[in-house]
Design a protein around this motif. Structure first.
Motif, PDB file in Angstrom:
ATOM      1  N   ALA A   4      -2.649  10.254   6.942  1.00  0.00           N
ATOM      2  CA  ALA A   4      -2.247  11.668   6.977  1.00  0.00           C
ATOM      3  C   ALA A   4      -2.336  12.143   8.415  1.00  0.00           C
ATOM      4  O   ALA A   4      -2.962  11.486   9.256  1.00  0.00           O
ATOM      5  N   PHE A  51       0.963   9.107   1.223  1.00  0.00           N
ATOM      6  CA  PHE A  51      -0.395   9.287   1.733  1.00  0.00           C
ATOM      7  C   PHE A  51      -1.283   8.067   1.498  1.00  0.00           C
ATOM      8  O   PHE A  51      -2.170   7.791   2.299  1.00  0.00           O
ATOM      9  N   ASP A  65      -3.981  14.581   9.689  1.00  0.00           N
ATOM     10  CA  ASP A  65      -5.317  14.954  10.141  1.00  0.00           C
ATOM     11  C   ASP A  65      -6.299  14.964   8.979  1.00  0.00           C
ATOM     12  O   ASP A  65      -5.916  14.871   7.809  1.00  0.00           O
ATOM     13  N   GLU A  72      -7.960  18.236   1.829  1.00  0.00           N
ATOM     14  CA  GLU A  72      -7.180  19.000   0.855  1.00  0.00           C
ATOM     15  C   GLU A  72      -6.759  18.115  -0.317  1.00  0.00           C
ATOM     16  O   GLU A  72      -6.853  18.526  -1.479  1.00  0.00           O
ATOM     17  N   GLN A 123       0.246  10.627  -4.887  1.00  0.00           N
ATOM     18  CA  GLN A 123      -0.090  10.452  -3.470  1.00  0.00           C
ATOM     19  C   GLN A 123       0.612   9.222  -2.891  1.00  0.00           C
ATOM     20  O   GLN A 123       1.026   9.234  -1.724  1.00  0.00           O
ATOM     21  N   ARG A 179      -5.943  17.574   6.085  1.00  0.00           N
ATOM     22  CA  ARG A 179      -4.995  17.240   5.011  1.00  0.00           C
ATOM     23  C   ARG A 179      -5.633  16.296   4.001  1.00  0.00           C
ATOM     24  O   ARG A 179      -5.446  16.462   2.793  1.00  0.00           O
TER      25      ARG A 179
END
Length: 98
Positions: free
Chosen positions: A53, A34, A55, A61, A29, A58
């Motif tokens: 991110a 991220f 939104d 997820e 990540q 995401r």
């Protein structure tokens, strides 16, 4: 921007068994851009991740793919906030209200 707060839901022995996979996931990540910072809480009952991110979907997820989540050893609390002020090093992540 998001604050991801992890709270362990299993004994530390179970968390530690999954920790190597979790660390690999964290590194992935970071490489993808991220995650900005992460670490254990003190006392060690979970952790905190500062993430970016497009939104919340995401982020949800990503969280679902964490080996800690898959193994059922932690619960996540996701807090979204608008980072209108940052340290100079994080200037590219500043947001505006609107």
């Amino acid at each position: 921007m998001f604050v991801l707060e992890l709270t362990y839901t299993a004994p530390l022995e179970a968390v530690d068994a999954v920790l190597p996979d979790h660390v690999v996931w964290l590194e992935e990540q970071y490489e993808k851009g991220f995650f900005l910072a992460s670490g254990r809480k003190n006392p060690r009952d979970g952790g905190v991740i500062l993430a970016v991110a497009g939104d919340r979907a995401r982020i949800e997820e990503l969280v679902a793919g964490d080996p800690f989540t898959v193994a059922g050893v932690c619960a996540y609390r996701i807090t979204e906030f608008i980072a209108t002020k940052t340290a100079p090093e994080l200037a590219r992540y500043r947001q505006t209200l609107g």
